[in-house]
Write an enzyme that holds these catalytic residues in place. Sequence first.
Site, PDB file in Angstrom:
ATOM      1  N   GLY A 221      33.899  13.338  45.796  1.00 50.27           N
ATOM      2  CA  GLY A 221      32.675  13.545  46.573  1.00 50.27           C
ATOM      3  C   GLY A 221      31.604  14.147  45.695  1.00 50.27           C
ATOM      4  O   GLY A 221      31.620  13.981  44.474  1.00 50.27           O
ATOM      5  N   GLU A 243      36.858  14.562  41.347  1.00 48.77           N
ATOM      6  CA  GLU A 243      36.123  13.350  40.970  1.00 48.77           C
ATOM      7  C   GLU A 243      34.762  13.458  41.640  1.00 48.77           C
ATOM      8  O   GLU A 243      34.628  13.233  42.837  1.00 48.77           O
ATOM      9  CB  GLU A 243      36.911  12.128  41.449  1.00 48.77           C
ATOM     10  N   CYS A 277      30.407   5.988  42.797  1.00 50.69           N
ATOM     11  CA  CYS A 277      30.291   7.123  41.869  1.00 50.69           C
ATOM     12  C   CYS A 277      30.069   6.625  40.449  1.00 50.69           C
ATOM     13  O   CYS A 277      29.169   7.093  39.752  1.00 50.69           O
ATOM     14  CB  CYS A 277      31.500   8.050  41.977  1.00 50.69           C
TER      15      CYS A 277
END
Length: 469
Positions: A221, A243, A277
């Site tokens: 997140g 992450e 991401c």
Amino acid sequence: MTTRTDDLLGRIQPTEGGREIFDPATGELVGRAPQASVEDLNDAVARAKTAQPGWAARSNDQRRSLLHAAADAVEAHAEELAQLLSREQGKPLNGPNARFEVGACSAWLRATAEFSLEPEVLVDDTSGRATLHWRPLGVVGAIGPWNWPMMISVWQIAPSLRQGNTVVIKPSGYTPLSVLALVEVLNTVLPENVLIPVPGRGHVGEALSRHPDIDKIMFTGSTATGKSIIKAAADTVKRLTMELGGNDAGIVLADADPKAIAEDLFWGAFINTGQTCAALKRLYVPESIYDQVCSALVEVAEKMPMGPGLDEANVLGPLQNEAQWQIVDRLVTAARDSGARILTGGDPDHSRSGHFYPTTLVADIDPQNPLVVEEQFGPALPIVKYSTVDQAIEWANSLNEGLGSSVWSSDLDRAEEVASQLVAGTTWINKHGAVDPRMPFGGARESGFGLEFGVEGLKEVSQPHIISR
Ligand code: NDP
């Protein structure tokens, strides 16, 4: 609308109440998500803790076959899962989106099933014998985001289960139904209480991060939430895999062929409509081929249809939520106001329902512009002109993030030489974001720490134990 998701939804929705979840493309009601309280969380952790020794006592072969059976179950329900994911998250069924994500779930389950972490003999001589064993940690708490809710859940669940841990998983409040449906399908083959979902908002995630019986948090997140979790986990010295956000740079070298790389550049940046991401979020292009790269990208961008996910023609969708739409709009507006050139997009249709933001390419932008230095997490790519490769490398390395990066060139050795100078968990050459279950994935700097995937990923959910005699 009646879709193939109705049966799955019927199994995960509460009989009454729950939080209403709406399709970000149409505003239609998708379903109602149950809301776990902190008491529910405590109960889930207690059950997972009780189930863990029995799960760990199974042989590696048994856990391996159960992960393959879980992959079979995902494949048997693939279309229902993809439709629900598309309706809740917004991503289209086609392109590198919902069906692709469900396919990745079974692929990662199978790949993870086959990795193994065998004991190692460290010393075996007249001084004695020492062996290294990888024990389960206990109960893993998994906290995930809304962009790839099913796939990222599998990234957290599969290695944890493979190593004999049980899992309590808290999905994002934006996409709980997708994760609940996935868990429902996985639990048709897993033993009871080995994998327990706790759908709730951030306070449930915080309670999980503090819980004394949670041995490890796997989190994907934002960097801001990651920092809160690190603090919350400190009192119990939990293991952590973080992450976090990325702002990945791509550097095109002067010998690249603009037309040949344009489509891969496009998908590197716009996969999942930019909500990824490790997407390419800022592109550095040399003066000598700047105009050609810009026009090749515009050509690709303008032929990619954007619209509601269940329409088979679309390959780009809406932003998942209004807050993310506002971030993208603010950054593109800042770029335009600074004098940057909008090559395509940048002009949202406010009369259109759903959180759609048009595919946007921005040229002639200052390297310090907010659209370059802040994570946009949406369909807007800044293209920065550079005059020397050293300058591009310096700009690429100048931010706090360091998740992925890429170099684009016809000369692979030269590309590797440039790649070696970038600060990132992964640098791809002539592609971007191409994660692979065999390659450990993780971030540098504030993009996080800890590795996922492969044997390195198994180590992250294991306690090394040395026996020396
Ligand atoms: P968050 O980091 O806020 O949310 C991720 C998960 O953490 C959600 O399940 C969330 O729950 C939970 N959470 C929130 N607060 C806490 C807390 N204090 N302790 C434990 N868990 C908590 O990301 P958002 O979804 O709000 O997205 C915000 C930004 O993060 C995006 O704009 C993007 O820049 C970045 N992002 C990065 C991702 C990546 O893959 N690296 C993925 C998604 C977002 P809940 O949402 O239910 O409150």
